[in-house]
Design an enzyme around this catalytic site. Structure first.
Site, PDB file in Angstrom:
ATOM      1  N   TRP B 325      -0.481  29.783  -8.753  1.00  0.00           N
ATOM      2  CA  TRP B 325       0.154  28.462  -9.096  1.00  0.00           C
ATOM      3  C   TRP B 325      -0.644  27.295  -8.750  1.00  0.00           C
ATOM      4  O   TRP B 325      -0.899  26.282  -9.281  1.00  0.00           O
ATOM      5  CB  TRP B 325       1.659  28.339  -8.733  1.00  0.00           C
ATOM      6  CG  TRP B 325       2.292  27.038  -9.155  1.00  0.00           C
ATOM      7  CD1 TRP B 325       2.706  26.861 -10.461  1.00  0.00           C
ATOM      8  CD2 TRP B 325       2.083  25.752  -8.311  1.00  0.00           C
ATOM      9  NE1 TRP B 325       3.136  25.523 -10.278  1.00  0.00           N
ATOM     10  CE2 TRP B 325       2.974  24.904  -9.120  1.00  0.00           C
ATOM     11  CE3 TRP B 325       1.763  25.555  -7.092  1.00  0.00           C
ATOM     12  CZ2 TRP B 325       3.060  23.652  -8.764  1.00  0.00           C
ATOM     13  CZ3 TRP B 325       2.176  24.292  -6.768  1.00  0.00           C
ATOM     14  CH2 TRP B 325       2.695  23.481  -7.416  1.00  0.00           C
ATOM     15  N   HIS B 326      -1.073  27.504  -7.531  1.00  0.00           N
ATOM     16  CA  HIS B 326      -1.726  26.414  -6.831  1.00  0.00           C
ATOM     17  C   HIS B 326      -3.063  26.265  -7.384  1.00  0.00           C
ATOM     18  O   HIS B 326      -3.617  25.080  -7.367  1.00  0.00           O
ATOM     19  CB  HIS B 326      -2.032  26.659  -5.197  1.00  0.00           C
ATOM     20  CG  HIS B 326      -0.667  26.247  -4.803  1.00  0.00           C
ATOM     21  ND1 HIS B 326       0.364  27.146  -4.234  1.00  0.00           N
ATOM     22  CD2 HIS B 326      -0.420  25.125  -3.879  1.00  0.00           C
ATOM     23  CE1 HIS B 326       1.273  26.645  -3.617  1.00  0.00           C
ATOM     24  NE2 HIS B 326       0.818  25.200  -3.247  1.00  0.00           N
ATOM     25  N   GLY B 327      -3.934  27.233  -7.767  1.00  0.00           N
ATOM     26  CA  GLY B 327      -5.042  26.930  -8.569  1.00  0.00           C
ATOM     27  C   GLY B 327      -5.849  28.291  -9.086  1.00  0.00           C
ATOM     28  O   GLY B 327      -5.539  29.323  -8.256  1.00  0.00           O
ATOM     29  N   PHE B 481      -3.075  20.329  -8.302  1.00  0.00           N
ATOM     30  CA  PHE B 481      -2.273  21.575  -8.811  1.00  0.00           C
ATOM     31  C   PHE B 481      -1.154  21.227  -9.823  1.00  0.00           C
ATOM     32  O   PHE B 481      -0.285  21.888 -10.167  1.00  0.00           O
ATOM     33  CB  PHE B 481      -1.244  22.242  -7.530  1.00  0.00           C
ATOM     34  CG  PHE B 481      -2.225  22.172  -6.166  1.00  0.00           C
ATOM     35  CD1 PHE B 481      -3.585  22.985  -6.505  1.00  0.00           C
ATOM     36  CD2 PHE B 481      -1.752  21.744  -4.937  1.00  0.00           C
ATOM     37  CE1 PHE B 481      -4.386  23.102  -5.232  1.00  0.00           C
ATOM     38  CE2 PHE B 481      -2.658  21.927  -3.833  1.00  0.00           C
ATOM     39  CZ  PHE B 481      -3.906  22.662  -3.933  1.00  0.00           C
TER      40      PHE B 481
END
Lengths: 300, 481
Positions: B325-327, B481
């Site tokens: 999700w963060h990247g 993000f």
């Protein structure tokens, strides 16, 4: 609602008053620090190499009868320096020699930041600086600083101002270059590159022409950088030296002094690969005083 | 439009004034229009369109979900809604990563150049409101929340500008009633809101950005350092990311409070956590709750037959999702995997740990708590290396050389000068000390101070921001993000 609005307005008023008073105080410190209100004959201009590599007081002692001023701050590029020189000449008509530091990054903006113009914000309102800043910044940045004066002072400029105001101008930090670490770092891929950018070179030439138009002589001074990085690409380094020699050859009033070749191997003179420590600074300044005296006497 | 920009400082009071002057029925319109304007100010033309698309589709799926007669039909609508949202997220954020890795994989099988790398798109805020949309659909499916019939309020729930770009990730049941509530001017909310906003700004531009100078110096060229400077830079990054993100959250909470809306507290002294599990109860709380409720719990239920192993697998999977999700990079995957691993291991060793503490008679002692905090902080900081490093190779280099002695620490600490370091240490200590006070206690205490002292603090805070701000790092870390 009215109570809160009144409180916010009062808070803004107090902040505005402190903002103006603080600006005056810091600006006075900076103007003294950079000799912008004084009269002098020799102007040392440049970035951190000059800031850390030339001791203006020592230079003045070595130049009997000549007064020395230093207008150098970390990171200023060729374009910033043009504005700085305009400002210095506008405030001081007695400058007869400009010592301009050069290095492998003089003709590009790699070694210094592209936002170095922000260092000149404390002088917003000065005709020599105003147009330059307006051209470089976006409206939000420019107008926020135009109306909120304390925003004009990046931390490094506050530091310079307080050094002057608190009379602690002499450098106290003594570091020595860690040669082993530098070699390891270079072996692992950290690198220094050499490049020539046409716009930078044109700005540099305009600056030299500007100084010469004011009948002042120019010394292009290559303040030593350590041999370990100079020899990463020795042929490019030589090409850069040749370019400065070429610039000097175009005009008899311009002299190129290469101290890097002279001291690049003295590792104990450096605090990091591109900056001198106090020991190196003293040696280089004494040499410079001798060279300047010779050049000035020859010119007379 | 970042919160730390002059445009936002002008935007916020103007929006408030229009909101205040507008009639009760028009207020949601003002906030919705302001939110789209705020998003549009990023000057990425497709982003407001994506937000509108997500709002429309999720609204539609929500209504359909409510009308679906059978469990099977409900589940079908839910999965369609989730898939539509995830598809948008993948298209905007993960295609470059997927194409790059599939291309590399294809190369191994002699299919070089068949899969062309895709250019990355700007997707600021997308993952936040898509997670909100997914939680909304899930909550309707689980009958925790009713579907919203008023499209305007629903769109505002997704788009409300203070939390649009970096969260908190709000649940419909928490935010929707507040958006619909009648507005009445509240002096205390206004005062706390403004103070919270200013405090968040101070944390960001004075402390976090100042730490960034030291962190970037090392992480920009990790090979130039070894030993203690690498360790100090890693600790500095742990502080930087906390103050950057919590500063943003304070500004978001403060902005929302002007409109009498209380957003979720996203941080609760995360570095005082005594275990990694405790850390996740204190760090990015709205996101952790989301991962817990919508990823971990369903997986744990599904794998409950495997007992501890099922819980451990659910934890690792949940944290891998969190990392992704963060990247779209291996660094984030490893970061998430590490946290998953920490948590999964704790499932097995926790019973023995309790026994050990009992045997050593250190249960509930301050010493044990301090030790646990220290260990947790170091474990979390270690994982941050993968989060911050420019590449996984840099991260592994850094970890290998973290214990190479103490050489160079002075050059690292004082490379901006001793005075600059002392200033950093002072402002960091101040912020951390205030942060350690019980939540909101600081502001309540300030309100009781004598007038002169209180006003000195206000003026000092504003002047501190003006004079000590660092101009170099404009954007917030969590913007990406």
């Amino acid at each position: 609602m009215y109570r809160l609005t009144a409180k916010i307005l009062l808070l803004l008023l107090i902040v505005a008053v402190i903002d103006r008073v603080g600006d005056r105080y810091l600006k006075s410190g900076l103007e003294s620090f950079f000799y912008l209100n004084g009269k002098y004959d020799v102007l040392c201009i440049g970035h951190s190499h000059t800031e850390q590599g030339i001791d203006e007081k020592l230079l003045e002692q070595g130049l009997a009868g000549l007064r020395v001023g230093k207008y150098a701050m970390k990171g200023v590029n060729t374009f910033d320096r043009q504005a700085m020189i305009r400002q210095a000449f506008a405030r001081n008509s007695s400058i007869s020699l400009v010592i301009y530091d050069v290095d492998i990054n003089t003709f590009n903006t790699k070694g210094v930041g592209s936002s170095s113009y922000k260092l000149l914000y404390p002088f917003l309102g000065d005709p020599a600086i105003d147009g330059y800043l307006k051209g470089m910044s976006d409206p939000e940045e420019y107008y926020s600083r135009k109306y909120l004066h304390l925003l004009r002072y990046p931390s490094i400029m506050q530091k310079y101002a307080f050094k002057q105001l608190l009379n602690s101008k002499d450098p106290t930090e003594v570091f020595n270059l860690d040669v082993q670490q530098l070699r390891t770092s270079l072996a692992r891929g950290s690198h220094y590159s050499f490049a020539v950018d046409a716009a930078n070179r044109a700005a540099f030439r305009e600056t030299i022409a500007l100084i010469r138009a004011r009948n002042a002589r120019v010394i292009l001074l290559f303040i030593p950088t350590v041999d370990i990085i100079n020899s990463i690409n020795r042929s490019d380094y030589r090409k850069m030296i040749a370019l400065f020699q070429e610039e000097a050859a175009r005009d008899q009033g311009v002299t190129f002094l290469n101290y890097s070749d002279r001291y690049e191997g003295n590792h104990d003179f450096f605090r990091d690969p591109t900056h001198l420590n106090n020991k190196g600074r003293a040696v280089v300044t004494r040499d410079l005083a001798g060279d300047v005296a010779r050049i000035m006497s020859r010119a007379q | 439009m970042p919160f730390n920009s002059l445009r936002y400082f002008l935007f916020l009071p103007v929006v408030y004034l229009v909101f205040f002057l507008a009639g009760e029925r028009a207020r949601w319109c003002v906030l919705l229009a302001a939110s789209f304007l705020f998003y549009g100010a990023l000057q990425v033309p497709y982003l407001p369109a994506v937000l509108a698309l997500v709002a429309l589709s999720t609204y539609g799926f929500g209504i359909r979900l409510d009308r679906a007669g059978t469990e099977r039909a409900k589940r079908g609508v839910l999965w369609c809604g989730i898939a539509a949202n995830i598809l948008i997220l993948v298209l905007l954020r993960y295609l470059p990563f997927l194409s790059e890795n599939l291309g590399a994989l294809g190369g191994l099988f002699g299919m070089e150049g068949r899969i062309q790398p895709v250019k990355a798109l700007v997707a600021i805020g997308v993952s936040y409101y898509i997670f909100q949309a997914i939680s909304y659909l899930n909550d309707i499916y689980l009958e925790i929340a009713e579907p919203e019939r008023h499209f305007g309020y629903f769109a505002l729930y997704l788009a409300f500008f203070p939390k649009l770009l970096q969260g908190p990730i709000e649940r419909a049941a928490d935010l929707m009633p507040q958006l619909k509530a009648r507005y009445r001017f509240d002096y205390d909310n206004m005062r706390y809101g403004l103070l919270l906003f200013t405090w968040g700004l101070f944390k960001k531009v004075v402390v976090a950005d100042r730490l960034a100078i030291y962190v970037n110096h090392v992480y920009g060229d990790v090979h130039g350092f070894s030993g203690l400077p690498l360790l100090l830079a890693t600790y500095a990054y742990a502080m930087q990311i906390f103050l950057d993100f919590s500063g943003y959250t304070d500004m978001a909470l403060g902005s929302a409070l002007l409109f009498n809306i209380r957003l979720t507290q996203n941080f609760n002294n995360p570095y005082l956590a005594t275990s990694v599990a405790d850390f996740w109860r204190r760090w990015h709380i709205s996101f952790s709750r989301w991962i817990l409720d919508y990823v971990f719990k369903p997986l744990q239920m599904r794998w409950r037959g495997w007992k501890e192993w099922g819980t451990a697998a659910a934890l690792v999977t949940a944290f891998l999702v969190s990392g992704i999700w963060h990247g779209a990079s291996w660094g984030f995957v490893i970061w998430g995997g590490l946290h998953g691993l920490y948590m999964a291991c704790s499932v097995f060793y926790r019973p023995y740990q309790k026994k050990l503490h009992k045997a050593l008679r250190v249960e509930k002692t301050g010493l044990l708590k301090a030790w646990q905090m220290l260990v947790t902080f170091n474990m979390v900081s270690l994982a941050w290396v993968f989060f911050r490093a420019n590449s996984t190779a840099d991260a592994f280099y850094l970890l290998r050389h973290l214990c190479d002695g103490v050489k160079g620490w002075q050059q690292f600490l004082f490379w901006q000068g001793r005075s600059e370091f002392l200033l950093l240490a002072a402002v960091l200590a101040l912020v951390l000390a205030i942060n350690c006070l019980p939540r909101n206690a600081g502001f309540t205490v300030i309100a009781r101070y004598p007038l002169l002292l209180r006003w000195s603090l206000y003026v000092g805070l504003v002047l501190g921001i003006i004079l000590l701000n660092i101009d170099a790092q404009k954007s917030f870390i969590y913007f990406q993000f």
